[in-house]
Structure formats: C-alpha cells, structure tokens
Scaffold this motif. Sequence first.
Motif, PDB file in Angstrom:
ATOM      1  N   ARG A   1    -103.261 -44.675  -4.421  1.00  0.00           N
ATOM      2  CA  ARG A   1    -102.630 -45.579  -3.450  1.00  0.00           C
ATOM      3  C   ARG A   1    -103.715 -46.502  -2.922  1.00  0.00           C
ATOM      4  O   ARG A   1    -104.735 -46.026  -2.418  1.00  0.00           O
ATOM      5  CB  ARG A   1    -101.976 -44.791  -2.305  1.00  0.00           C
ATOM      6  N   TRP A   2    -103.470 -47.805  -3.052  1.00  0.00           N
ATOM      7  CA  TRP A   2    -104.513 -48.768  -2.727  1.00  0.00           C
ATOM      8  C   TRP A   2    -104.587 -48.982  -1.224  1.00  0.00           C
ATOM      9  O   TRP A   2    -104.141 -49.989  -0.704  1.00  0.00           O
ATOM     10  CB  TRP A   2    -104.262 -50.088  -3.457  1.00  0.00           C
ATOM     11  N   GLU A   3    -105.223 -48.031  -0.557  1.00  0.00           N
ATOM     12  CA  GLU A   3    -105.312 -48.064   0.891  1.00  0.00           C
ATOM     13  C   GLU A   3    -106.341 -49.095   1.337  1.00  0.00           C
ATOM     14  O   GLU A   3    -107.355 -49.313   0.674  1.00  0.00           O
ATOM     15  CB  GLU A   3    -105.721 -46.690   1.428  1.00  0.00           C
ATOM     16  N   LEU A   4    -106.077 -49.693   2.489  1.00  0.00           N
ATOM     17  CA  LEU A   4    -107.000 -50.709   2.990  1.00  0.00           C
ATOM     18  C   LEU A   4    -108.205 -50.072   3.639  1.00  0.00           C
ATOM     19  O   LEU A   4    -109.331 -50.534   3.495  1.00  0.00           O
ATOM     20  CB  LEU A   4    -106.278 -51.612   3.992  1.00  0.00           C
ATOM     21  N   ARG A   5    -107.960 -49.013   4.372  1.00  0.00           N
ATOM     22  CA  ARG A   5    -109.051 -48.379   5.091  1.00  0.00           C
ATOM     23  C   ARG A   5    -109.155 -46.927   4.684  1.00  0.00           C
ATOM     24  O   ARG A   5    -108.214 -46.166   4.838  1.00  0.00           O
ATOM     25  CB  ARG A   5    -108.798 -48.473   6.592  1.00  0.00           C
ATOM     26  N   THR A   6    -110.301 -46.555   4.171  1.00  0.00           N
ATOM     27  CA  THR A   6    -110.420 -45.242   3.555  1.00  0.00           C
ATOM     28  C   THR A   6    -111.419 -44.372   4.310  1.00  0.00           C
ATOM     29  O   THR A   6    -112.224 -44.865   5.088  1.00  0.00           O
ATOM     30  CB  THR A   6    -110.880 -45.385   2.098  1.00  0.00           C
ATOM     31  N   LYS A   7    -111.333 -43.089   4.044  1.00  0.00           N
ATOM     32  CA  LYS A   7    -112.221 -42.115   4.683  1.00  0.00           C
ATOM     33  C   LYS A   7    -112.229 -40.883   3.804  1.00  0.00           C
ATOM     34  O   LYS A   7    -111.168 -40.408   3.404  1.00  0.00           O
ATOM     35  CB  LYS A   7    -111.668 -41.788   6.072  1.00  0.00           C
ATOM     36  N   LEU A   8    -113.411 -40.363   3.533  1.00  0.00           N
ATOM     37  CA  LEU A   8    -113.537 -39.248   2.610  1.00  0.00           C
ATOM     38  C   LEU A   8    -112.549 -38.128   2.956  1.00  0.00           C
ATOM     39  O   LEU A   8    -112.451 -37.711   4.106  1.00  0.00           O
ATOM     40  CB  LEU A   8    -114.964 -38.706   2.628  1.00  0.00           C
ATOM     41  N   PHE A   9    -111.829 -37.670   1.973  1.00  0.00           N
ATOM     42  CA  PHE A   9    -110.811 -36.622   2.046  1.00  0.00           C
ATOM     43  C   PHE A   9    -109.539 -37.063   2.778  1.00  0.00           C
ATOM     44  O   PHE A   9    -108.446 -36.738   2.347  1.00  0.00           O
ATOM     45  CB  PHE A   9    -111.333 -35.331   2.693  1.00  0.00           C
ATOM     46  N   LEU A  10    -109.676 -37.805   3.877  1.00  0.00           N
ATOM     47  CA  LEU A  10    -108.494 -38.109   4.672  1.00  0.00           C
ATOM     48  C   LEU A  10    -107.646 -39.196   4.046  1.00  0.00           C
ATOM     49  O   LEU A  10    -106.415 -39.167   4.112  1.00  0.00           O
ATOM     50  CB  LEU A  10    -108.887 -38.547   6.084  1.00  0.00           C
ATOM     51  N   ARG A  11    -108.308 -40.188   3.462  1.00  0.00           N
ATOM     52  CA  ARG A  11    -107.560 -41.290   2.875  1.00  0.00           C
ATOM     53  C   ARG A  11    -108.448 -41.985   1.871  1.00  0.00           C
ATOM     54  O   ARG A  11    -109.342 -42.738   2.247  1.00  0.00           O
ATOM     55  CB  ARG A  11    -107.105 -42.266   3.960  1.00  0.00           C
ATOM     56  N   THR A  12    -108.233 -41.716   0.594  1.00  0.00           N
ATOM     57  CA  THR A  12    -109.017 -42.352  -0.452  1.00  0.00           C
ATOM     58  C   THR A  12    -108.068 -43.012  -1.447  1.00  0.00           C
ATOM     59  O   THR A  12    -106.878 -42.692  -1.478  1.00  0.00           O
ATOM     60  CB  THR A  12    -109.899 -41.329  -1.182  1.00  0.00           C
ATOM     61  N   LEU A  13    -108.584 -43.950  -2.237  1.00  0.00           N
ATOM     62  CA  LEU A  13    -107.715 -44.673  -3.175  1.00  0.00           C
ATOM     63  C   LEU A  13    -107.062 -43.703  -4.150  1.00  0.00           C
ATOM     64  O   LEU A  13    -105.897 -43.836  -4.486  1.00  0.00           O
ATOM     65  CB  LEU A  13    -108.512 -45.711  -3.968  1.00  0.00           C
ATOM     66  N   GLU A  14    -107.852 -42.764  -4.633  1.00  0.00           N
ATOM     67  CA  GLU A  14    -107.312 -41.721  -5.480  1.00  0.00           C
ATOM     68  C   GLU A  14    -107.491 -40.402  -4.745  1.00  0.00           C
ATOM     69  O   GLU A  14    -108.549 -40.170  -4.169  1.00  0.00           O
ATOM     70  CB  GLU A  14    -108.071 -41.671  -6.819  1.00  0.00           C
ATOM     71  N   PHE A  15    -106.465 -39.590  -4.745  1.00  0.00           N
ATOM     72  CA  PHE A  15    -106.662 -38.263  -4.155  1.00  0.00           C
ATOM     73  C   PHE A  15    -105.991 -37.185  -4.991  1.00  0.00           C
ATOM     74  O   PHE A  15    -105.054 -37.438  -5.738  1.00  0.00           O
ATOM     75  CB  PHE A  15    -106.214 -38.213  -2.697  1.00  0.00           C
ATOM     76  N   TYR A  16    -106.535 -35.988  -4.878  1.00  0.00           N
ATOM     77  CA  TYR A  16    -106.007 -34.844  -5.609  1.00  0.00           C
ATOM     78  C   TYR A  16    -105.003 -34.134  -4.724  1.00  0.00           C
ATOM     79  O   TYR A  16    -105.183 -34.057  -3.515  1.00  0.00           O
ATOM     80  CB  TYR A  16    -107.146 -33.894  -5.987  1.00  0.00           C
ATOM     81  N   TRP A  17    -103.944 -33.636  -5.352  1.00  0.00           N
ATOM     82  CA  TRP A  17    -102.940 -32.913  -4.594  1.00  0.00           C
ATOM     83  C   TRP A  17    -102.084 -32.105  -5.531  1.00  0.00           C
ATOM     84  O   TRP A  17    -102.334 -32.060  -6.741  1.00  0.00           O
ATOM     85  CB  TRP A  17    -102.099 -33.888  -3.755  1.00  0.00           C
ATOM     86  N   GLN A  18    -101.086 -31.476  -4.966  1.00  0.00           N
ATOM     87  CA  GLN A  18     -99.991 -30.974  -5.787  1.00  0.00           C
ATOM     88  C   GLN A  18     -98.738 -31.669  -5.295  1.00  0.00           C
ATOM     89  O   GLN A  18     -98.600 -31.956  -4.102  1.00  0.00           O
ATOM     90  CB  GLN A  18     -99.873 -29.454  -5.716  1.00  0.00           C
ATOM     91  N   GLU A  19     -97.839 -31.948  -6.243  1.00  0.00           N
ATOM     92  CA  GLU A  19     -96.539 -32.458  -5.857  1.00  0.00           C
ATOM     93  C   GLU A  19     -95.490 -31.614  -6.554  1.00  0.00           C
ATOM     94  O   GLU A  19     -95.487 -31.490  -7.775  1.00  0.00           O
ATOM     95  CB  GLU A  19     -96.387 -33.949  -6.171  1.00  0.00           C
ATOM     96  N   GLY A  20     -94.635 -31.011  -5.763  1.00  0.00           N
ATOM     97  CA  GLY A  20     -93.556 -30.198  -6.308  1.00  0.00           C
ATOM     98  C   GLY A  20     -92.291 -31.037  -6.371  1.00  0.00           C
ATOM     99  O   GLY A  20     -92.040 -31.870  -5.494  1.00  0.00           O
TER     100      GLY A  20
END
Length: 481
Positions: free
Chosen positions: A143-162
């Motif tokens: 997600r091409w976020e404008l303002r990023t922060k390590l772990f909290l909001r990055t352009l690419e992030f790891y997760w699980q989606e069910g």
Amino acid sequence: MTDKDKKLVSRREDFNEWYNSVVLRADLADYGPVRGTMIVKPYGWALWENIQQALDRRFKATGVQNAGFPMFIPMSFLQKEAKHVEGFAPELAVVTHGGGQELGEPIVVRPTSETIIGHTYANWVQSYRDLPILINLWNSVVRWELRTKLFLRTLEFYWQEGHTAHATQAEADERTRMMLDVYTDFAVNEAAVPVIPGEKSEMERFAGADQTLTIEAMMGDGKALQSGTSHNLGQNFARAFDIQFLDQNNVLQYAWTTSWGLSTRFIGAIIMTHGDDQGLILPPRLAPYQVVIVPIYRKDEEKTAVLPTAMRIQNELMAAGIRVKLDDRDNLTPGYKFNDWELRGVPVRLEIGPRDVEKHSVALARRDMPGREGKQFVSQEGLVATVQTLLTEIQANLLARATQFRDANTHDVRDYEEFKTAVETGFARVWWAGDNQAEMQIKQETKATIRCFPLAQPGGSGVCFYTGKPAHRIAIFGRAY
RNA sequence: CGGGGCGUAGCUCAGUUUGGUAGAGCGCUCGGUUUGGGUCCGAGAGGUCGUCGGUUCAAGUCCGGCCGCCCCGACCA
C-alpha cells in the motif's frame, strides 16, 4: 559512540525517537533503499515467526487451511466492488510494463486479496456442499502510504489474511466473531497486550465490509493502535464476483464472506506496550530468546571453569524447550552484554561466574524489573523449573502492568472539555449517539477517533457526551497511530 | 501532497558564515590490558563530501536542477 548515542532517549522525552532507536538498535529492522520499505532483520523475523506460529495453530484449530495466492491482480478486479476500489485506489502500486512490453491491462500489486479471492471462490463454489471455504494466506501486501514508520506503516508489510465463504449469514457472523476472539486470545495470552475487542464505527470500517471488528491496544504514550481486524463482508464481494451456489432447495444464493488480518504492525504494538527506557521488553511466550546466558570470567582458568558450566546449563534449558542464547562473545565485557540484551528485550538474563561454579549457583535477572530488585542468586538444582516459573511470572506481570496502565489512562467523560483532556494522554470512554458528521468534527478538533464500540457493553443507556442525546452504546475514543 | 530539517568514513556528527592539501568520537582490524553494569592504552584500515550541471586559477564550502531520508500535518493496517 558518545554517551548520547549509548543511552536511548527516554520515552517521556521523545516517544517517537525512542521507538525508532529501539527498532534499529535492537536489530529488529532497518530501512530499505526505497522510501517506506523495511528490511526485517533476523531477530525481528524470529519474533514474527513466533507470532506466526501462535496464530497459525489457532487458525488451524478452527478448521482453516493455508494457501498461496498471486501478488499480481488485474486492475479490473479492484474496480468490481465500488467501495473497495474507492478505499484502495489512492494507495495502489501498479505494474504497467513486463518483459520490456507495455501491458494491455495494468496489473495491481495486491493491497489485500479480497478481489482475487472473490474471483477464485466464484469458480470453486457451485453447491452448498462446497461451503464453507476456510483459507488463510501468509504473505505481504503493498500500500503506497504517504507517511511511513517501521512496522507500523510501511509500503510493503507482512501479514496473514484469512478469507472465508459461507452458505449463511449466521455462519459468516459467527466466523467474523470467532476470528476476533482468536486475535484477542493471542494478543492477551501470547503477547501480553491487553486489547479491547470491539466494533468499528461506519467511518473506520474496511472498504467493502458490512461490519469491521477490531482489537485496539493502548501504547506507552497513550495512543491507540489497531492491532488486528476481522471483517464481515456480507454478500458485497459475493455479488461483485458472482460467488453463487445452489442451496438444499435448489435455489441460487450468493455466498457470505469474511476476511481477517493481523500484520507485522503487531510487533510495533509489542514494542510500544512493554518497552522501557532501557529498550525492548519481550513477552516470554514470543521472545526469540527467553534466556540469555552471560558467562563471567577474568583469566583463562576461570574461563575453562565457567564456560563448560554455561554450556551444560544451556543444554539443560534447551532440552526443556526453553529458547536460550549463550553469549560467548570474547571481545565484550559482561557489563556491555547486560546493556545489549536489555536493549533487545530478552526476558531473563542468567549470569554464571567463578563464584557460581564454586557455589553451584547462577544469577537470574528479570528484564521487567531492572536493577537489584529483579536479580537473585539461585541454585543450579532445579534450575529448569526455576526459570520456567520465572518466565511465567514475567509474562503475567507484563500483562498486569499493561492492563493497569491502560485502565489508569482510560477515563469516563461526560462532556467535551473532559473529553479533550482525556484524549491528550489516553482513551476516553463515552456514551455515544453521534453520527459520522459529529465523529468527523471531533476528529478535526481533537485528532481523536472512535477506536471501537467495545463488545463488552455495560448495558442500559446514558447521555451522549457530545450531542446530549440518549445513547445506548459506549464508545472508546483515542488518538491513533 | 503541504510545512520544517537534513544529506561529509559502517554509525553520530564537526567543517560551509569568510572557497585554498578531508576531520573527531564511536565502531572495525592487530597487539596488550580488562571482564559480577556500557574497560583502558597503542598501532592501523576506511571518504569520487547524495547526484548532475554552473561560477572560479581553485568548490564539501558559492549558484541552479534533480534524487533521497527524517520530523510535523492531511490519508491510512
């Protein structure tokens, strides 16, 4: 390094800088070369793996299976669900060229997989006998976020989606709630993060969902962090992607779907819930290392006495399933190692020196109680049990401490003035009967939003603190990350 | 995307005002010393000063463009 570099800035002084320093210096993650991207380092990834395992076994216990889906999605898929595209269009990464050719239809790098799941499930489902479908993906999204922060909001992030599909609304409702319960159980019992499970307001709802459930946590600076979400998608995606089936009565029906996710953002929640001015404090159940052994010796003859003992104890603890690191780095003093492992948040430090070898003892220091208070000398007899008990105590103490902090910074308020004060430092708990407009207004004036309507409602009714109207629901407001 | 700050050694930064041979501390390598709360001493390695262009006998320093990062705001898991 100067003194200034050695010591972290205190959380009070600058919580934000404290957070960044901890992430970098504890070796959890680093910045990637593209703005807003993150390199998760081995120590951070080990923490994520423990989170994954704790969640994965819970998912599977409810019948969910893992699968892999493409990261590339046709642009047209996104456009099929009106609210979904509206929500995600501004932050899409789009591939226009491949193999040196311009593509006929642009391809989107998944911001989330509801659309490609919808497309696929439509093919998989013909009969009520094909339902439910219970699938989870461990992947990364962009997600091409404008303002990023390590772990909290990055352009690419790891997760699980069910992603689940069901024959009835009741089943989808149940699944949405079930997965929220899984997240709550994980957060509280594995991460010692006392989350508030609740429902999002219409404004904060996931793009395309009928209902979004959330677990909300309070960070060490009083701000809220949405730590996991479970969405009831109703028939919105089923209609957009034609997920239809024949029921027992030979009637064509749209399926009911859900989706739910928890990301590496949760690592941020752990850092900001438990950390102190010395650095990270990791909950024992998720810590990559639960115990670090620091051997202490001066001369070679002391070393030859201490190191074998340290290794023997390491083996004993490991045999009992305890995650242990023996820090046998030769070029660093014990004092340096103490600080280093405190920064990295290892729950228990075990010191073995010449005196301990003689007296058949070890020193145990607990990370959640810095200094003399948390340090004790214990016998090597029954050490496994002693350590296990200590780890359990630390786990419980972290949860108790975080719960107390959250409750101390959550205030029942009756009017707007009290509200403004409350959200400066924490949560405001209020009777609420306002509409979207009112919520927006409050956000503009105070930066606080409805974090959730807690599932645990007191019942009865009260007076809305903002509109003065009769209210039947309690809401938690706070400033959010 | 708006406002502010910044880009010089692996890291933190000085040097830019007033153009004239590239600096410090930490880290790293080697030797010694020390080790129960961030040891100390010595010797070394390490830089096309973000990038492109301009001015000048001469640019880290002056001028212009571009790129990037951090912080604050709007948007967001």
